[in-house]
Write a protein that holds these residues in place. Structure first.
Motif, PDB file in Angstrom:
ATOM      1  N   CYS A  58       0.831  -1.214   0.000  1.00 20.02           N
ATOM      2  CA  CYS A  58       0.000   0.000   0.000  1.00 20.02           C
ATOM      3  C   CYS A  58       0.863   1.262   0.000  1.00 20.02           C
ATOM      4  N   CYS A  59       1.839   1.320   0.900  1.00 25.21           N
ATOM      5  CA  CYS A  59       2.477   2.592   1.253  1.00 25.21           C
ATOM      6  C   CYS A  59       3.852   2.798   0.633  1.00 25.21           C
ATOM      7  N   ARG A  68      10.517   0.250  11.835  1.00 23.54           N
ATOM      8  CA  ARG A  68       9.818   0.639  13.065  1.00 23.54           C
ATOM      9  C   ARG A  68       8.310   0.729  12.884  1.00 23.54           C
ATOM     10  N   GLU A  69       7.862   0.834  11.634  1.00 22.77           N
ATOM     11  CA  GLU A  69       6.418   0.936  11.396  1.00 22.77           C
ATOM     12  C   GLU A  69       5.754  -0.437  11.350  1.00 22.77           C
ATOM     13  N   ASP A 108       1.617  -1.386  10.735  1.00 21.21           N
ATOM     14  CA  ASP A 108       0.722  -0.772  11.722  1.00 21.21           C
ATOM     15  C   ASP A 108      -0.035   0.439  11.169  1.00 21.21           C
ATOM     16  N   PRO A 109       0.649   1.375  10.475  1.00 19.79           N
ATOM     17  CA  PRO A 109      -0.074   2.593  10.074  1.00 19.79           C
ATOM     18  C   PRO A 109      -1.238   2.338   9.122  1.00 19.79           C
ATOM     19  N   CYS A 110      -1.091   1.405   8.166  1.00 18.10           N
ATOM     20  CA  CYS A 110      -2.152   1.250   7.167  1.00 18.10           C
ATOM     21  C   CYS A 110      -2.974  -0.001   7.403  1.00 18.10           C
ATOM     22  N   GLU A 169      -3.904 -10.869   2.095  1.00 19.12           N
ATOM     23  CA  GLU A 169      -5.210 -11.024   1.462  1.00 19.12           C
ATOM     24  C   GLU A 169      -5.068 -11.758   0.121  1.00 19.12           C
ATOM     25  N   ARG A 212       9.046   1.536   3.619  1.00 17.60           N
ATOM     26  CA  ARG A 212       8.891   2.144   4.950  1.00 17.60           C
ATOM     27  C   ARG A 212       9.891   1.554   5.938  1.00 17.60           C
ATOM     28  N   ASP A 213      10.173   2.337   6.973  1.00 17.58           N
ATOM     29  CA  ASP A 213      11.109   1.941   8.015  1.00 17.58           C
ATOM     30  C   ASP A 213      10.568   0.759   8.819  1.00 17.58           C
TER      31      ASP A 213
END
Ligand SMILES: [Zn+2]
Lengths: 97, 179
Positions: free
Chosen positions: A7-8, A14-15, A58-60, A82, A11-12
């Motif tokens: 999705c994003c 930590r996310e 976690d964020p998305c 999914e 990313r690091d």
């Protein structure tokens, strides 16, 4: 370490939250027997090299299957659980819940 | 029945430290839109001139906006959800659930960079886009309205922590600039 979220984007680490080996997706049939269920629940490989595991972005709120190399920390591929689950269901219709 | 008065977290906030400014922000009505599996919400959003945004995208029309906010989730901002939307998506009023601030100024990126692992270079996080990320341990939604202007939203219960983290980072960046 950076992980590409489908999705994003990149990313690091930590996310992300680590869940465990991707074999969790391949749930045995209810009547597969004790040995299959024991292996599914408790036995894990610990490869020096390519491994597949599950991470949560976690964020998305996306579950991601990550193929990576434990020797180099290189990420080889990522895709949404999914999609992986849909492919598994298609391959093993008898394992449908 | 007690007569409860609604209060807005961080209302009236407008704080400049160094080359960064932190201000309260009222985004208006905010509704989370989570399409039911396999349903398309574009027709229901069409009266607002909007459609469901792809990851990282913000779409604006007629004063309303819709911002991608996670996997199969978007925030409709500044508009009442059209009635037809309820049939194709799970809708939740988030107006009181999240607190919003506006961080701006020449050092806005430098301040945020102390708090989030997100790549803030405009080549990676472009003006006009949105990202879900973390601000230290808080889940956050960040809209980049300008190269040096960010709308930041976190859960309303964490308003005090957000204010503390951001103003502390503003102080540190300003102190660094004085050396
Ligand atoms: Zn993500």
């Amino acid at each position: 370490m950076r992980i590409p979220c489908p999705c994003c984007g990149s990313r690091d680490r930590r996310e992300f939250t680590y869940y465990g080996a991707a074999v969790f997706l391949d749930r045995p049939a209810p009547d597969a027997g004790l040995e299959a269920w024991d292996g599914y629940l408790h036995l894990r490989d610990n490869p020096a090299g390519v491994t597949r595991d599950l991470w949560y972005h976690d964020p998305c709120a996306a579950w991601i299957e990550v193929e990576r190399d434990t020797l180099t920390h290189r990420i080889l591929s990522t895709h949404l659980v999914e999609d992986a689950a849909a492919a598994l269901r298609a391959a093993r219709p008898e394992a449908q819940p | 029945m007690a007569d409860l008065k609604p209060t807005v977290p961080l209302a009236g906030l407008n704080e400049a430290i160094g080359r960064a400014r932190l201000a309260a922000l009222d985004p208006g009505r905010v509704t989370s839109v989570a399409p039911w599996p396999g349903r398309n919400v574009d027709a229901a959003l069409a009266p607002l001139g909007l459609h469901f945004p792809p990851p990282g995208t913000v779409i604006a029309a007629q004063g309303a906006r819709i911002a991608w906010a996670g996997r199969q989730l978007a925030f409709l901002i500044g508009a009442e959800p059209p009635a037809a939307l309820a049939g194709v998506a799970a809708l939740t009023d988030q107006s009181d659930g999240w607190v919003w601030v506006h961080l701006s100024g020449a050092d806005a990126s430098a301040v945020l960079a102390r708090l989030t692992p997100l790549d803030l270079r405009p080549s990676a996080f472009a003006v006009g886009t949105v990202a879900r990320t973390v601000i230290n341990h808080m889940q956050a939604l960040i809209l980049r309205g300008a190269e040096d202007g960010f709308e930041i939203a976190v859960f309303a219960s964490m308003a005090g922590t957000l204010h503390h983290e951001l103003t502390e980072a503003m102080r540190l960046v300003a102190a660094r600039a004085r050396i």
